[in-house]
Design an enzyme around this catalytic site. Structure first.
Site, short mmCIF file in Angstrom:
data_model
loop_
_atom_site.label_atom_id
_atom_site.label_comp_id
_atom_site.label_asym_id
_atom_site.label_seq_id
_atom_site.Cartn_x
_atom_site.Cartn_y
_atom_site.Cartn_z
N GLY A 146 -4.38 -4.60 -5.02
CA GLY A 146 -5.53 -3.93 -5.54
C GLY A 146 -5.59 -2.61 -5.53
N HIS A 147 -5.59 -1.83 -6.54
CA HIS A 147 -6.02 -0.28 -6.62
C HIS A 147 -7.10 0.07 -7.59
CE1 HIS A 147 -2.25 -1.55 -8.80
NE2 HIS A 147 -3.04 -0.76 -9.88
N LYS A 179 1.93 2.14 -4.88
CA LYS A 179 2.21 1.84 -5.98
C LYS A 179 1.55 1.92 -7.37
CE LYS A 179 2.97 -2.43 -4.43
NZ LYS A 179 2.49 -2.41 -3.16
N GLN A 210 2.04 -6.07 -3.15
CA GLN A 210 2.57 -6.05 -1.80
C GLN A 210 3.93 -5.23 -1.50
OE1 GLN A 210 1.49 -9.54 -3.16
NE2 GLN A 210 -0.41 -8.67 -2.89
N ASP A 252 0.91 -1.23 -0.03
CA ASP A 252 -0.02 0.07 0.04
C ASP A 252 0.90 1.01 -0.08
OD1 ASP A 252 -2.21 -1.62 0.51
OD2 ASP A 252 -1.75 -1.77 2.39
P1 IMP Z 1 -2.34 -12.80 1.95
O1 IMP Z 1 -1.52 -12.39 0.88
O2 IMP Z 1 -3.84 -12.63 1.62
O3 IMP Z 1 -2.01 -14.39 2.24
O4 IMP Z 1 -1.99 -12.01 3.27
C1 IMP Z 1 -0.79 -12.06 3.93
C2 IMP Z 1 -0.47 -10.86 4.48
O5 IMP Z 1 -0.20 -9.86 3.38
C3 IMP Z 1 -1.76 -10.02 5.21
O6 IMP Z 1 -0.97 -9.57 6.51
C4 IMP Z 1 -2.33 -8.88 4.36
O7 IMP Z 1 -2.99 -7.91 4.86
C5 IMP Z 1 -0.99 -8.82 3.61
N1 IMP Z 1 -1.24 -8.25 2.16
C6 IMP Z 1 -1.69 -8.75 1.14
N2 IMP Z 1 -1.90 -8.19 0.14
C7 IMP Z 1 -1.73 -6.95 0.65
C8 IMP Z 1 -1.58 -5.53 -0.23
O8 IMP Z 1 -1.85 -5.63 -1.51
N3 IMP Z 1 -1.22 -4.53 0.50
C9 IMP Z 1 -0.95 -4.72 1.79
N4 IMP Z 1 -0.97 -5.80 2.34
C10 IMP Z 1 -1.16 -7.23 2.01
#
Ligand code: IMP
Length: 428
Positions: A40-41, A16, A222, A13
């Protein structure tokens, strides 16, 4: 520079989306190399809002080829949701290429994601619930479905039998309904037919583009601290958003990367659980959260807020070889009287500047701050470094000095025009 990686340098977040959108316009090809629709954005195009979770932002730029590389986990239903919305808006989707080796994410992955989280109870990861972890787990366990498996009925039958043999056992152990083979088989065959025009060997495609001298942008989702290997394990995602994962995830040699642009917020945020040494609480954190609109794009969860942590940027820069920073949301700090930057941690009376492997140790780290004077003047319309108030200039210079990495650009608002480029990786 021909091949540029955009990498989140904190916990995701970092803004990007906007930066990727900006550079996508200059690229011939934009590649998503890891993750899935956990990212996602929102992009405003022709006055309409689009949520992009799987597709590279390049899709909003005419003629740019968009690649979903082999390191991704792709939900076919999520993919068509995005593609259908774009088609309706008259956007050409024939420019999309999906790797034949990318993993297929299905509904049972989401069910298992939820079940795993419930089982972890007090220790839950705080995932996005999109099934990302369970899908990558299947890949590593060598039982997952890949895009190529959807294209041939016989292969699909064999692969699905193999995977469901394990998945149904797992679902039952959680007291969940097992997946009906025939229903899932038919659904996957249908997906295969619809996906066929997009599926190809994207490694070969990218190699050819590299040979041709095309400009390629690799869009990480991420952030580095969520990297499965180098992040705050186990509070991480199941892929690597770092530049070092690009060659493997795309099927290209490491030497093809020319430049790594690290995206960092002027402060820090995090969603989900896990350590966050510079985290702030109370009214000031709430104020920054509101000003920065710090709520998750996918899950709408309020983001945790903290001061900028140089140790994290250095961790990311060291592993990823960051060549320049894109510092985002600088405007959110306007009006803050005293701004802290974390330059080290105190651990058992000693100063540490690296990120420890264990969570227990990291949780005991106490931030060491330097404090800088803030600025009051609105910066949302500045067009150059020189137009910034002196204290904002000092803040940027300090970050460069502490990280030994130059600032390539900074951003002072959500619009494309609110971006000040100091050097452009594609033009250098
Ligand atoms: P997962 O990717 O859904 O398995 O989540 C694992 C961790 O990554 C969690 O703490 C989510 O909040 C974080 N996370 C996954 N995708 C994003 C993103 O696009 N932005 C910020 N945090 C993310």
């Amino acid at each position: 520079m021909k091949r540029v990686v955009i990498e989140g340098s904190q916990w995701g977040d970092e803004g990007k989306g906007k930066i990727t959108d900006y550079f996508s316009g200059k690229a011939d090809v934009v590649v998503r190399f890891q993750g899935g629709n956990n990212a996602g954005h929102t992009i405003v195009f022709d006055g309409k809002k689009f949520a992009v979770r799987l597709l590279p932002s390049g899709i909003f730029h005419k003629g740019v080829v968009c690649v979903l590389a082999s390191g991704m986990v792709i939900s076919p239903s999520g993919f068509f949701e995005e593609v259908d919305a774009l088609k309706k808006a008259g956007i050409d989707v024939s420019r999309i290429k999906i790797s034949d080796r990318a993993s297929v994410l299905l509904d049972y992955h989401k069910l298992l994601d939820g079940a795993n989280e419930r089982a972890l109870s007090g220790n839950k990861i705080g995932t996005t619930g999109r099934g990302i972890g369970p899908c990558y787990t299947d890949k590593a366990s060598r039982i997952g479905l890949r895009m190529c498996d959807l294209l041939d009925a016989k292969t699909l039958r064999k692969c699905l039998e193999r995977t469901l043999q394990f998945k149904n056992r797992e679902l039952k152990s959680y007291g969940l309904e097992p997946v009906d083979f025939d229903t899932m088989y038919k659904e996957c065959l249908k997906y295969g037919k619809k996906l066929k025009p997009y599926i190809t060997d994207t490694s070969v495609f990218l190699q050819n583009e590299i040979k041709k001298g095309s400009k390629i942008l690799f869009e990480g989702a991420q952030g580095a601290m969520l990297c499965l290997t180098h992040g705050t394990y186990p509070y991480v995602t199941c892929s690597s958003p770092m530049s070092v994962s690009v060659p493997l995830s795309c099927g290209i040699p490491p030497r093809s990367i020319d430049y790594v642009l690290g995206i960092a917020k002027a402060y820090t945020t995090r969603v989900g659980e896990g350590p966050f040494p510079t985290e702030l609480f109370g009214a000031f954190a709430d104020e920054l959260r509101e000003r920065g609109h710090e709520y998750g794009t996918v899950t709408k969860r309020p983001r945790r807020i903290g001061w900028l942590d140089i140790n994290i940027l250095n961790h990311c820069a060291r592993i990823s070889g960051v060549d320049g920073w894109a510092l985002t949301l600088l405007d959110v700090l306007t009006g803050v009287d005293k701004i802290n930057i974390c330059v080290g941690y105190n651990y058992k009376g000693k100063t540490v500047t690296t990120i420890p492997a264990t969570l227990e140790e990291y949780q005991a780290y106490k931030p060491i701050y330097i404090t800088m004077d803030g600025w009051k003047k609105d910066i949302s319309n500045v067009k150059s470094f020189e137009e910034l108030p002196k204290n904002a200039q000092k803040y940027l210079k300090k970050i460069e000095k502490l990280t030994n990495v130059p600032i390539a650009l900074f951003s002072v608002g959500p619009d494309r025009e609110q971006t000040v480029i100091l050097h452009d990786p594609f033009e250098d």
